[in-house]
Design a protein around this motif. Structure first.
Motif, PDB file in Angstrom:
ATOM      1  N   LEU A  80       0.831  -1.204   0.000  1.00  0.00           N
ATOM      2  CA  LEU A  80       0.000   0.000   0.000  1.00  0.00           C
ATOM      3  C   LEU A  80       0.862   1.249   0.000  1.00  0.00           C
ATOM      4  N   ILE A  81       1.985   1.176   0.710  1.00  0.00           N
ATOM      5  CA  ILE A  81       2.932   2.287   0.720  1.00  0.00           C
ATOM      6  C   ILE A  81       3.586   2.422  -0.651  1.00  0.00           C
ATOM      7  N   ASP A  82       4.008   1.303  -1.223  1.00  0.00           N
ATOM      8  CA  ASP A  82       4.664   1.321  -2.537  1.00  0.00           C
ATOM      9  C   ASP A  82       3.747   1.887  -3.617  1.00  0.00           C
ATOM     10  N   ASN A  83       2.449   1.562  -3.513  1.00  0.00           N
ATOM     11  CA  ASN A  83       1.475   2.021  -4.507  1.00  0.00           C
ATOM     12  C   ASN A  83       0.942   3.414  -4.206  1.00  0.00           C
ATOM     13  N   GLN A  84       1.416   3.989  -3.097  1.00  0.00           N
ATOM     14  CA  GLN A  84       0.951   5.305  -2.649  1.00  0.00           C
ATOM     15  C   GLN A  84      -0.572   5.337  -2.505  1.00  0.00           C
ATOM     16  N   SER A  85      -1.109   4.207  -2.021  1.00  0.00           N
ATOM     17  CA  SER A  85      -2.567   4.096  -1.886  1.00  0.00           C
ATOM     18  C   SER A  85      -3.020   4.014  -0.427  1.00  0.00           C
TER      19      SER A  85
END
Length: 257
Positions: free
Chosen positions: A68-73
């Motif tokens: 979720l952090i990697d996808n900025q979501s």
């Protein structure tokens, strides 16, 4: 009857062999289940399991934050969680699995922010929290200080000592007792569970994980709850029938909505 208060029945181990496991549950008198989610990827799968026998919870597990952090979501997913819980409030009987884990390579500040969001959501709906805590009991306590209420939630898969357990119970939390106590090396946890108030204990498997001593080469499953109970009965002073009856009542109360 038995209540497994933490099992991941949406995982492939169970969905791929559903009929076989359902028969095992019947044979071993496993009557109720609580199924938590771990993140957006299985919220709908868990919602689909909600029934009279399957209580469910929605949340974001600290070990599943990185994508979720990697996808900025992450912010959007937290908002989605809030909306989904409110839309399904009649079925969502807990918030979680959520919490803190020192082992994951995510700043504790980020974990705390996500955890506190879920604490606020649980407070808004008056739902219990399903808490994952690994070497973070002090931060769990700090985050929940001043929020004490009946049925605050449960720290699942507890593996700490008595002082840590008492600190959590004093907040109003229950302690999830699982396969940890079947291992001879878990003496400090066994001693802690032996001394806790009986009304603070529930049973769980964390299936298919948290393997049981002597059966570590097979997937864990709710039908093994009686084995965990038998180990519990050897360290508690109550008669087994009294112990079983109170644990059932504790579990029903935890997910009473």
């Amino acid at each position: 009857m038995w209540f497994d208060t933490h099992c991941h029945l949406d995982f492939a181990e169970f969905t791929s062999h559903q009929e076989r496991y359902n028969e095992l549950f019947r044979q071993h008198n496993i009557a109720r289940f609580f199924v938590p989610s771990v993140g957006p990827q299985n919220w709908q799968l868990v919602l689909d399991l909600a029934s009279d026998t399957h209580c469910i919870g929605l949340g974001i597990h600290p070990c599943f934050l990185q994508p979720l952090i990697d996808n900025q979501s992450l912010d959007r997913d937290l908002e989605r969680l809030s909306v989904l819980v409110l839309e399904n409030r009649d079925h969502v009987l807990a918030i979680g699995e959520c919490g803190l884990d020192k082992r994951v390579d995510i700043p504790i500040s980020t974990q705390l922010s996500v955890f506190r969001f879920q604490i606020d959501l649980a407070e808004q709906l008056k739902r219990p929290l399903i808490i994952h805590s690994v070497q973070q009991h002090h931060n769990i306590q700090a985050s929940l200080k001043g929020r004490q209420r009946d049925n605050l939630g449960v720290v699942h898969a507890f593996s700490g000592n008595y002082q840590q357990a008492k600190m959590l119970v004093d907040l109003g939390l229950k302690i999830g007792v699982g396969g940890v106590i079947t291992w001879p090396t878990a003496q400090k946890t066994r001693e802690a569970i032996a001394k806790l108030p009986l009304d603070s204990i529930v049973l769980e498997t964390d299936a298919p994980d948290m393997r049981i001593s002597g059966r570590q080469h097979e997937a864990n499953s709710p039908h093994l709850i009686p084995i965990i109970f038998n180990h519990l009965a050897t360290i508690r002073s109550e008669h087994p029938s009294t112990l079983a009856e109170q644990i059932w009542e504790n579990s029903i109360h935890l997910f009473s909505g």
